[in-house]
Motif scaffolding. Structure first.
Motif, PDB file in Angstrom:
ATOM      1  N   TRP A 168      26.196 -32.029  29.096  1.00  0.00           N
ATOM      2  CA  TRP A 168      26.720 -32.344  27.759  1.00  0.00           C
ATOM      3  C   TRP A 168      25.723 -33.209  26.990  1.00  0.00           C
ATOM      4  N   LEU A 169      25.146 -34.197  27.657  1.00  0.00           N
ATOM      5  CA  LEU A 169      24.165 -35.068  26.997  1.00  0.00           C
ATOM      6  C   LEU A 169      22.829 -34.357  26.777  1.00  0.00           C
ATOM      7  N   LYS A 170      22.409 -33.558  27.756  1.00  0.00           N
ATOM      8  CA  LYS A 170      21.147 -32.823  27.603  1.00  0.00           C
ATOM      9  C   LYS A 170      21.194 -31.871  26.420  1.00  0.00           C
ATOM     10  N   ASP A 171      22.358 -31.266  26.198  1.00  0.00           N
ATOM     11  CA  ASP A 171      22.514 -30.343  25.075  1.00  0.00           C
ATOM     12  C   ASP A 171      22.448 -31.050  23.735  1.00  0.00           C
ATOM     13  N   ARG A 172      22.578 -32.374  23.737  1.00  0.00           N
ATOM     14  CA  ARG A 172      22.576 -33.148  22.496  1.00  0.00           C
ATOM     15  C   ARG A 172      21.373 -34.090  22.393  1.00  0.00           C
ATOM     16  N   LYS A 173      20.380 -33.833  23.202  1.00  0.00           N
ATOM     17  CA  LYS A 173      19.179 -34.673  23.160  1.00  0.00           C
ATOM     18  C   LYS A 173      18.545 -34.639  21.777  1.00  0.00           C
ATOM     19  N   GLY A 174      18.248 -35.840  21.267  1.00  0.00           N
ATOM     20  CA  GLY A 174      17.656 -35.960  19.938  1.00  0.00           C
ATOM     21  C   GLY A 174      18.680 -36.027  18.821  1.00  0.00           C
ATOM     22  N   ARG A 175      19.955 -35.937  19.170  1.00  0.00           N
ATOM     23  CA  ARG A 175      21.024 -35.985  18.168  1.00  0.00           C
ATOM     24  C   ARG A 175      21.735 -37.325  18.199  1.00  0.00           C
ATOM     25  N   GLU A 176      22.260 -37.713  17.053  1.00  0.00           N
ATOM     26  CA  GLU A 176      23.075 -38.924  16.955  1.00  0.00           C
ATOM     27  C   GLU A 176      24.523 -38.560  17.272  1.00  0.00           C
ATOM     28  N   LEU A 177      25.101 -39.282  18.214  1.00  0.00           N
ATOM     29  CA  LEU A 177      26.488 -39.025  18.565  1.00  0.00           C
ATOM     30  C   LEU A 177      27.421 -39.639  17.534  1.00  0.00           C
ATOM     31  N   SER A 178      28.364 -38.840  17.063  1.00  0.00           N
ATOM     32  CA  SER A 178      29.366 -39.351  16.135  1.00  0.00           C
ATOM     33  C   SER A 178      30.437 -40.117  16.915  1.00  0.00           C
ATOM     34  N   TYR A 179      31.317 -40.786  16.187  1.00  0.00           N
ATOM     35  CA  TYR A 179      32.390 -41.536  16.830  1.00  0.00           C
ATOM     36  C   TYR A 179      33.293 -40.596  17.649  1.00  0.00           C
ATOM     37  N   SER A 180      33.609 -39.426  17.071  1.00  0.00           N
ATOM     38  CA  SER A 180      34.470 -38.481  17.781  1.00  0.00           C
ATOM     39  C   SER A 180      33.774 -37.914  19.020  1.00  0.00           C
TER      40      SER A 180
END
Length: 206
Positions: A168-180
């Motif tokens: 889940w985190l690898k798929d979002r590498k380089g992205r800012e996580l939103s509150y949701s």
């Protein structure tokens, strides 16, 4: 050979080909009916009664998460569809079905069912996933921010050849996580921890 004879032969061929799939469907339907009857006979319980379709599904779900089943049939599961064993006793059926029902509800990711997560998101930063890793009960997403009090079982939990908490985190590498998204990942960690806990309680005679 006149056109009428050709037409009749073609019609007969089509009819024969149409009958075979219907026979196959009827055979499968008959076999399924027999197995449902057999399951009801094996699972009938003085307190729980006769299982309905949902309870039977919960039993199957529980079997697939039973550690003994997964270990015993590990090689077979890699090459074929899973075969679901009959319950040894009615008590075993209802116990596995109960645990399977708990897992099914958890995996639907309903926030109301999962409840509050104890894995607080901590640290100052921009919420951008940089290099994620697990260390001493913390899942780090960058140099300054992490999810605290995370069990190692959640981080390393394997489903179908991959580890959801890591992927889940690898798929979002380089992205800012939103509150949701932060809230969702906290629920993911809790679901994985609960899955590991419930799995350890599923026992079957194989």
């Amino acid at each position: 050979m006149d056109t009428t004879m050709v037409s009749n032969k073609l019609s007969l061929t089509v009819k024969r080909r149409a009958i075979r799939p219907m026979n196959a469907i009827n055979s499968v339907s008959h076999l399924l009916s027999l197995r449902i009857v057999r399951l009801k006979e094996l699972a009938e319980h003085p307190d729980h009664g006769i299982p309905d379709e949902l309870v039977a599904f919960n039993y199957i779900y529980g079997v697939l998460y039973c550690p003994a089943y997964r270990d015993t049939y590990a090689e077979f599961l890699k090459i074929d569809f899973p075969r679901i064993p009959w319950p040894a006793t009615p008590e075993e059926f209802w116990s596995v079905a109960e645990k399977g029902g708990q897992l099914r509800k958890l995996h639907l990711m309903d926030p109301a069912l999962i409840g509050a997560s104890p894995y607080s998101f901590t640290g100052e930063g921009d919420n951008v996933v940089d290099h994620s890793y697990f260390e001493s009960g913390k899942v780090w997403i960058n140099d300054t921010q992490h999810f605290a009090n995370t069990p190692e079982e959640s981080w390393g939990f394997d489903i179908g050849g991959y580890r959801p908490a890591q992927k889940w985190l690898k798929d979002r590498k380089g992205r800012e996580l939103s509150y949701s998204e932060v809230q969702h990942y906290q629920r993911v960690l809790k679901v994985l921890a609960e899955t590991d806990r419930i799995m350890s309680t599923i026992q079957m005679t194989l």
